[in-house]
Structures are given as C-alpha cells and as structure tokens.
Design an enzyme around this catalytic site. Structure first.
Site, PDB file in Angstrom:
ATOM      1  N   TRP A 147     -17.880  10.409 -20.533  1.00 40.19           N
ATOM      2  CA  TRP A 147     -17.659  10.094 -21.953  1.00 40.19           C
ATOM      3  C   TRP A 147     -16.163   9.898 -22.169  1.00 40.19           C
ATOM      4  O   TRP A 147     -15.391  10.841 -22.140  1.00 40.19           O
ATOM      5  CB  TRP A 147     -18.178  11.259 -22.789  1.00 40.19           C
ATOM      6  CG  TRP A 147     -18.122  11.101 -24.261  1.00 40.19           C
ATOM      7  CD1 TRP A 147     -17.040  10.723 -25.013  1.00 40.19           C
ATOM      8  CD2 TRP A 147     -19.181  11.338 -25.194  1.00 40.19           C
ATOM      9  NE1 TRP A 147     -17.355  10.712 -26.347  1.00 40.19           N
ATOM     10  CE2 TRP A 147     -18.674  11.092 -26.488  1.00 40.19           C
ATOM     11  CE3 TRP A 147     -20.501  11.749 -25.068  1.00 40.19           C
ATOM     12  CZ2 TRP A 147     -19.446  11.247 -27.637  1.00 40.19           C
ATOM     13  CZ3 TRP A 147     -21.264  11.904 -26.216  1.00 40.19           C
ATOM     14  CH2 TRP A 147     -20.737  11.645 -27.479  1.00 40.19           C
ATOM     15  N   ASP A 148     -15.793   8.658 -22.432  1.00 42.40           N
ATOM     16  CA  ASP A 148     -14.371   8.292 -22.517  1.00 42.40           C
ATOM     17  C   ASP A 148     -13.934   8.125 -23.971  1.00 42.40           C
ATOM     18  O   ASP A 148     -14.761   7.982 -24.885  1.00 42.40           O
ATOM     19  CB  ASP A 148     -14.195   6.963 -21.756  1.00 42.40           C
ATOM     20  CG  ASP A 148     -12.799   6.769 -21.190  1.00 42.40           C
ATOM     21  OD1 ASP A 148     -11.881   7.490 -21.604  1.00 42.40           O
ATOM     22  OD2 ASP A 148     -12.643   5.863 -20.342  1.00 42.40           O
ATOM     23  N   ASP A 158     -16.937   1.735 -16.426  1.00 41.48           N
ATOM     24  CA  ASP A 158     -16.897   0.698 -17.462  1.00 41.48           C
ATOM     25  C   ASP A 158     -17.346  -0.666 -16.913  1.00 41.48           C
ATOM     26  O   ASP A 158     -17.088  -0.981 -15.752  1.00 41.48           O
ATOM     27  CB  ASP A 158     -15.437   0.608 -17.934  1.00 41.48           C
ATOM     28  CG  ASP A 158     -15.306  -0.083 -19.269  1.00 41.48           C
ATOM     29  OD1 ASP A 158     -16.280  -0.669 -19.740  1.00 41.48           O
ATOM     30  OD2 ASP A 158     -14.201  -0.019 -19.820  1.00 41.48           O
ATOM     31  N   ASP A 187      -5.571   9.203 -15.183  1.00 40.58           N
ATOM     32  CA  ASP A 187      -5.848   7.952 -14.481  1.00 40.58           C
ATOM     33  C   ASP A 187      -4.923   7.773 -13.284  1.00 40.58           C
ATOM     34  O   ASP A 187      -5.069   6.822 -12.520  1.00 40.58           O
ATOM     35  CB  ASP A 187      -5.662   6.764 -15.438  1.00 40.58           C
ATOM     36  CG  ASP A 187      -6.889   6.563 -16.302  1.00 40.58           C
ATOM     37  OD1 ASP A 187      -7.938   7.131 -15.975  1.00 40.58           O
ATOM     38  OD2 ASP A 187      -6.797   5.831 -17.299  1.00 40.58           O
ATOM     39  N   ARG A 234      -5.919  -0.702 -27.175  1.00 36.92           N
ATOM     40  CA  ARG A 234      -6.759  -1.221 -26.093  1.00 36.92           C
ATOM     41  C   ARG A 234      -7.821  -2.174 -26.667  1.00 36.92           C
ATOM     42  O   ARG A 234      -8.990  -2.126 -26.300  1.00 36.92           O
ATOM     43  CB  ARG A 234      -7.427  -0.089 -25.319  1.00 36.92           C
ATOM     44  CG  ARG A 234      -7.659  -0.440 -23.851  1.00 36.92           C
ATOM     45  CD  ARG A 234      -8.596   0.539 -23.178  1.00 36.92           C
ATOM     46  NE  ARG A 234      -8.649   0.288 -21.737  1.00 36.92           N
ATOM     47  CZ  ARG A 234      -9.709   0.522 -20.996  1.00 36.92           C
ATOM     48  NH1 ARG A 234     -10.794   1.037 -21.513  1.00 36.92           N
ATOM     49  NH2 ARG A 234      -9.693   0.267 -19.711  1.00 36.92           N
ATOM     50  N   TRP A 256       0.331   8.871 -20.867  1.00 39.62           N
ATOM     51  CA  TRP A 256      -0.770   8.324 -20.075  1.00 39.62           C
ATOM     52  C   TRP A 256      -0.344   8.256 -18.594  1.00 39.62           C
ATOM     53  O   TRP A 256       0.762   7.844 -18.278  1.00 39.62           O
ATOM     54  CB  TRP A 256      -1.146   6.926 -20.585  1.00 39.62           C
ATOM     55  CG  TRP A 256      -2.182   6.299 -19.702  1.00 39.62           C
ATOM     56  CD1 TRP A 256      -3.505   6.578 -19.677  1.00 39.62           C
ATOM     57  CD2 TRP A 256      -1.944   5.320 -18.681  1.00 39.62           C
ATOM     58  NE1 TRP A 256      -4.121   5.839 -18.705  1.00 39.62           N
ATOM     59  CE2 TRP A 256      -3.198   5.049 -18.067  1.00 39.62           C
ATOM     60  CE3 TRP A 256      -0.807   4.658 -18.223  1.00 39.62           C
ATOM     61  CZ2 TRP A 256      -3.334   4.140 -17.030  1.00 39.62           C
ATOM     62  CZ3 TRP A 256      -0.953   3.746 -17.172  1.00 39.62           C
ATOM     63  CH2 TRP A 256      -2.213   3.495 -16.604  1.00 39.62           C
TER      64      TRP A 256
HETATM   65  C1  DGJ Z   1     -10.019   5.088 -18.935  1.00 37.38           C
HETATM   66  C2  DGJ Z   1     -10.466   6.123 -17.944  1.00 37.38           C
HETATM   67  O1  DGJ Z   1      -9.504   7.111 -17.829  1.00 37.38           O
HETATM   68  C3  DGJ Z   1     -10.753   5.432 -16.606  1.00 37.38           C
HETATM   69  O2  DGJ Z   1     -11.116   6.395 -15.645  1.00 37.38           O
HETATM   70  C4  DGJ Z   1     -11.839   4.409 -16.792  1.00 37.38           C
HETATM   71  O3  DGJ Z   1     -13.035   5.057 -17.101  1.00 37.38           O
HETATM   72  C5  DGJ Z   1     -11.450   3.420 -17.869  1.00 37.38           C
HETATM   73  N1  DGJ Z   1     -11.059   4.088 -19.078  1.00 37.38           N
HETATM   74  C6  DGJ Z   1     -12.581   2.484 -18.164  1.00 37.38           C
HETATM   75  O4  DGJ Z   1     -12.305   1.639 -19.189  1.00 37.38           O
END
Ligand code: DGJ
Length: 700
Positions: A449-450, A339, A520, A415, A172
C-alpha cells in the site's frame, strides 16, 4: 511494580527498570516529579520542596514541570492544550477531580474550574518492556461547542537542559539519516505538515546525556499517528526541558461539540539507563509483542520478490511469469507485482484510481499469472495506491469533485496525481469496496500500500474557518477506518506500508501494516545508514530490504552482490533484481543466501538487535541479533583504508558462562560467552564493500 496512588497526592508508575512520579502540588497542579531508574519508596517523595510563591517575573507554571499545561494563565512556555470556549475565554484552568488505577492503567481527570470541560490523562504501563502509553481525552460536557486549536498527546519534564536530541534529517531516498543537536536554549521542533509522517523527521523524541549504544540515560517517546505531527523540546531557563509530542497545531482545529469526546493518538515512551541500544531493544520487543498486528506478528515473514526495479511500469504477463519461475527456483516465497498492472498505467501520468487489470498487459486477466505463481509454490501479491488519483484516469473523469482543492486555486500535482478527499464517507466507502472486490476476485495474499505525494489544498469541505482545518485529522481517521475495514474483511492478507519509501513509518501505521518499505534507495552502502537510523526505533522484521541490480538507484554505486545480500538480510529479505538478466553464478549466490536467510530468519525477525559498530573509522559496521542461544553478526567494510583489515568486535547479549560454536568465514571455533563479549572476535575484511556473516550457537 504497578501503579501506586499515595495519600491522594503522589502518583507513581513502576515498570521493571523505571519509575515515573507525579504529584498534585499545593496549588492543585499536576507536577512532574521524577522519571528514571527506580528511586526509592513513596515516603521518599513526600514533602518535596515546591517552588516559591508567584513572582511576576517568573510565573509559577513556567517554573514547574507540568504533566499537562494549557496556553494562557501565565504559561509562556510551549503548552499542550489550546482551546477557546464559546465566550472567548481561551485558557483551561483545572482542578484534579478524579483519578483511578485499573489493571495497568492510571487515569487522572482534570476539570476546568469554570467550564464544563474535562481532560483525562491516561497512563498505561507495560512493565516487562519498560514502556508507558500516554494518551489524552478531552470531553465537552457543556451546551456550547469548544474550539480546540492544539492538543498534544503528552507533555514531559526532564530535569536540566543540554540534552542531546536525536531525530532524522531525511528526504526521499535518504530517510532516517540520524541528526543530533544539543538543546541549550530555545525550542527544537520536529514536524510534518504534509498530511503524512513524511521523510524529513520521525514523530518521536530521543533525548540523552552523552549516551552511547551501551550506556547513558535516554528518554524517548514515539507518537502512534501517521498524519501531521509536532515534537517540541524546549530548554527552559528554569533548569528543565519541556517536551511535547502530538498532532501538529499548524492549520489544525477541532470543533468539540456538546457531549463529544476527542481522544488523541497514543504516545509510547520510556527511559533507560542502558544507552541507545537498550532503548531500541525495549522498543522492538514492545512493538513485536503489542503493536505489530496479527496474524503475522508471531509468524516469520516470507522472502519476497518485487518486480518494481526489474520492470518498472512495463508489467507484461509473460515476462512476469518468467520472473516468477526464476524467483521460485531461488526459494522466494511470495511474488509481488508492483506498480503498472492496472488501468492505463504506462507511466506515472495516468491510470491511478482505476483498480482493474490492464487487459493489454494481461489479456487473460490476472488469474493466469496468479495461478502460475501459485503453481510454483509461491503466494501472490500486488501494489496499490488507494488514496490517490491521476487527473488522467476514469475515476477522476467520473468524480472530479472527489479530490482536495480550493475552489479558486489550481490544484497542485505531485507525481502527476491528486489526493482523494478521504473526509468524504462516499470516497472512503468507494475505497473499501474497490479493494474488497480486488482481493475477493483473485487469490491475492499480499498488498503493498503506497502513498506517493503529500497533501495540499485541504479545502473542499472548509468554510474558511474551522471545518477546513479539521480535514487533517478527519483524513487520518478515515484512512485508518479504510485500512481497518479491509484488514477485517481479509484477515489473512499480508499488508506492507510504503509512502515513496519511508514517509509513513510510525507506530500509527504499525498497528495496521505487517511490514514497511523504508526507502526507495536500495544502494547497499546508503542502506547501512538508513537501516541503522531506522533500527533506533523500529524492529528489523518491520523493515523490508531488497537486493537490486547493480548499479541501481540514485547512487550508481557498484557494490558486490554478496555485500548487497548481507545488507538486505539484516531485515525482512526481498529480491528486486531483474532475474531474467542475471548470470547463473549470481542466481546461485542469491539462492544460497536465501536458504541461509531462511535458517537465520527467526533470529533476525524476532531477536534482540545490537548495533556493535556504527561506521567506525568511517568504514566499518557490525550488527548483531540474539535469540534463545542463537546469534548472528553481520560485519561490513565499506572502504578499505590504510591497509587495515582486522577488526575486533565484542559480541553482546550472550550468556557469560555459556559455551558457543562460532562459525566464522575461515572456520569454526568454540568460545565462552564471556570471552566473546569481553575479549571479542577478530574479523578480517579487506577491499571495498566486503562483508561477512558470523553464526554463533550455544551448546546444549
Ligand atoms: C514508490 C515506492 O516507494 C516504490 O517502491 C514503487 O512501489 C513505486 N512507488 C511505484 O510507483
């Protein structure tokens, strides 16, 4: 070019610069013969020497390169297929029973010599892009089920060993970190067992022999699948490298009922003699032309604003409206609320699954913000994570049986969330209806879409044997079904894929999503590495890149805003700063660079990419984009070292006899393409996190 079947024995695929040859050998085995630059005519490949007869120490099938092999029957190498018939027979011994070439597709049918089971190998060629699509279909023509335990999408044989194998060693916020090993003996395995592609490795193989960006043999293949995968590269003792790519066989099973066919995901593969650069260019062109979905494939992607790093979960209507005003004044074209807008979502412990607007944050509903964004001339977008649920949510309280679980185990959280059991048709249908409602009620023209956790406890429909192990594939099939259905109902909505950053970047996702959030980690220095690795396989257009506040993210580094902007302009530009807190000078710089980006966007998003310098002397990068006589170079100095402040770079992809206007930071010069590509350009950068952009335009 095209497909040739020669004397019922040789199968030859030709693309513009490559040739792929297979042979039905004397034993009836489909043997791999050649893959590389065009190497002659059909007659050249007649009567090639075959391996000696069977030898107990060295089984024939282990010594030859096969197009598709099965476990058992003397195979001790990694094989493509493992199955079990109703009577316990656990190998597949075939005869080639049929083959046909139609348009650009060759199919070769292998039938088990004793059981009613057939495997069809499919090869589709894309001549101009030098890409071959491979896929396998297995058909049960008998009366009893067949248990499949492994079914790779493709197997390859490469002559010799000691290839360099490139993949990624990510995690990550550290995705696409290139890693490279030499394959001298044994197996190298890249895989994901997470239920998605994952951050750790990518479902691909890249094998080369001392290739550089510009030179050298490179073989590559990418799996179009977003679930568990396995890539094996095995240096055999028989002077060839055995390569397999497909769905993972760990905890995998598939019951193939009578009359049923299973099709594997496709693999897109190629060979080039032109090094890693040519590999990327051929892949990018192919992906843009054939995989990236309409209607945005041929359109420029907008400059977007995303609220995540500015406000995190604290999404308040008034504040978002102010951000939208600032964003519009900078030239942003799409405003995305990340989010935090729904349910009781104050943080990541609650609300996931409750896809209705939080009336505390939006007392007048979402429409006030949506209308405001529209009145500012922007489109509106929103974040969702449909495959997940927080235990603290209405959805979970209503349907505690909708999540993956083993009855006698505590469900693991990631999470603070569980994974919805997408193998259930009612859950899949619920997702479709919920998203359809969301998109129908508001003028939402963009979805991010996550997916923020991996899958565990895939047990709910399991009986302890086969059924549970089928979940991995059934989950993926329904994931694609849901996305496909939503896309069909809302064809004009733009879809971005994200999975905690880059955990679902693959050619499976690319067929449904218009763009991707690769990490991220928005630190512009780290991003150079991430973007560089990403660009090996995926095109700049498919790479969303935001500028965020400094210091930001995991590194707390303080790079300049201009450096961050140039880094983000290497992909599909986005802005993620808290605009309500920026100084006027900073806003002015962003405004100026957005307007520059809009001018150069066609070249960045649709051009050919050249990695001119990859972290040379541990501090200097240069990347170039070329399209129709226009070209852009971005150069980055991350750290000034020993007083060196001049860098010579040779441009690429220009016309040698063309004349170009070159716009450097210090002024313009006129040069020929040959000069720019052979003598090169001097670039001056100094200090830490310095960068520049060079525009090159061919004279009419
Ligand atoms: C993980 C994503 O990679 C971020 O850009 C963001 O959208 C967060 N989730 C939101 O919870």
């Amino acid at each position: 070019m095209g497909i040739t079947i020669w004397k019922e024995k040789l199968f030859i695929l030709r693309t513009e610069h490559t040739m792929y040859v297979m042979e039905r050998d004397r034993r009836g085995i489909l043997r791999h013969v050649y893959w590389g630059s065009p190497a002659g005519i059909e007659e050249d490949f007649e009567s090639l020497p075959e391996e000696n007869s069977e030898n107990g120490y060295h089984p024939y099938v282990d010594r030859v390169m096969e197009e598709y092999s099965s476990f058992g029957a003397g195979h001790y190498k990694e094989t493509a297929l493992k199955l079990e018939y109703h009577d316990g027979t656990r190998d597949f011994r075939y005869r080639i029973t049929d083959y046909k070439a139609e348009n650009n597709t060759l199919s070769i049918r292998l039938d088990d010599s004793s059981y009613p089971c057939g495997v069809t190998l499919i090869y589709e060629i894309f001549e101009k892009e030098d890409i071959i699509r491979r896929q396998v279909q297995i058909q049960n023509e008998g009366d009893s089920p067949i248990l499949l335990e492994r079914i790779h999408s493709a197997q390859f044989g490469l002559p010799g060993t000691d290839y360099r194998s490139v993949n990624f060693n990510g995690s990550w916020a550290a995705e696409f970190r290139r890693s490279e090993d030499t394959l001298s003996s044994g197996k190298k395995v890249y895989e994901s067992l997470r239920g998605n592609t994952g951050h750790v490795a990518n479902p691909c193989f890249i094998l080369h022999r001392n290739a550089t960006e510009e030179t050298g043999d490179v073989y590559f293949g990418l799996l179009a699948y977003s679930g568990n995968f396995k890539v094996v590269a095995e240096a055999t003792p028989y002077e060839y490298t055995n390569v397999l790519i497909g769905m993972s066989d760990t905890d995998f099973a598939w019951k193939l009922d009578p009359g049923k066919t299973l099709s594997t995901p496709s693999v897109y593969c190629g060979y080039t003699a032109g090094g890693l650069g040519a590999m990327s260019q051929s892949l990018h062109r192919f992906e843009r032309n054939y995989l990236m979905p309409g209607p945005f494939a041929g359109k420029e992607l907008p400059v977007l604003y995303n609220s995540w790093y500015a406000t995190y979960f604290d999404v308040q209507c008034e504040e978002q409206m102010k951000l939208a005003e600032k964003a519009a004044s900078l030239g942003v074209e799409l405003f995305v609320v990340d989010d935090g807008w729904f349910g009781t979502r104050q943080d990541d412990t609650k609300g996931l699954g409750d896809w209705y607007v939080d009336s505390g944050k939006f007392p007048d509903g979402l429409s006030r913000l949506v209308n405001h964004v529209k009145s500012l001339g922007m489109r509106f977008g929103i974040w969702i994570e449909p495959e997940m649920v927080n235990p603290d949510s209405e959805l979970y309280r209503t349907h505690p049986d909708w999540v993956y679980r083993f009855e006698n185990r505590k469900i693991l959280q990631g999470r603070n969330q569980y994974v919805l059991d997408l193998t259930r048709e009612d859950v899949a249908d619920f997702m479709i209806e919920t998203l359809d409602k969301l998109l129908s009620q508001q003028e939402i023209s963009y979805i991010k879409w996550d997916m923020n956790r991996s899958i565990t406890e895939t047990g709910i429909c399991g009986d302890g044997t086969v059924a549970g192990k089928q979940i991995w594939l059934r989950h993926m099939n329904n994931f694609y079904r849901v996305v496909k259905e939503i896309r069909a109902r809302h064809p004009d909505v733009e879809f971005e894929a994200c999975a905690s950053g880059g955990a679902r970047v693959d050619l499976g996702a690319m067929q449904y999503f218009h763009e991707y959030w690769p990490s991220d980690n928005t630190d512009p220095f780290d991003r150079l590495f991430i973007q560089n690795g990403y660009s090996l396989l995926y095109p700049p257009k498919y790479m969303r890149a935001w500028v965020t506040d400094v210091p930001e993210g995991p590194t707390s580094r303080k790079a300049s805003l201009s450096f961050a902007l140039h880094t983000a302009m290497c992909g599909s530009l986005g802005i993620g700063n808290n605009l309500n807190r920026l100084e006027e000078t900073e806003l002015a710089l962003i405004r100026e660079q957005i307007s520059v980006y809009k001018r150069i966007r066609p070249v960045i998003q649709f051009g050919d990419l050249y990695r001119l310098k990859n972290y040379e002397d541990n501090c200097f990068w240069a990347v170039q984009y070329v399209k129709d006589g226009q070209s852009i170079i971005f150069a980055f100095l991350t750290q000034s070292r020993f007083g060196k402040n001049r860098w010579r770079i040779k441009a690429a992809g220009l016309q040698g006899d063309g004349l170009y206007q070159v716009c450097l930071p210090g002024g313009s010069v006129r040069k020929s393409g040959a000069f720019l590509m052979n003598f090169g350009l001097e670039i001056r950068l100094s200090g830490d996190y310095d960068s520049c952009m060079i525009l090159i335009e061919q004279e009419a």
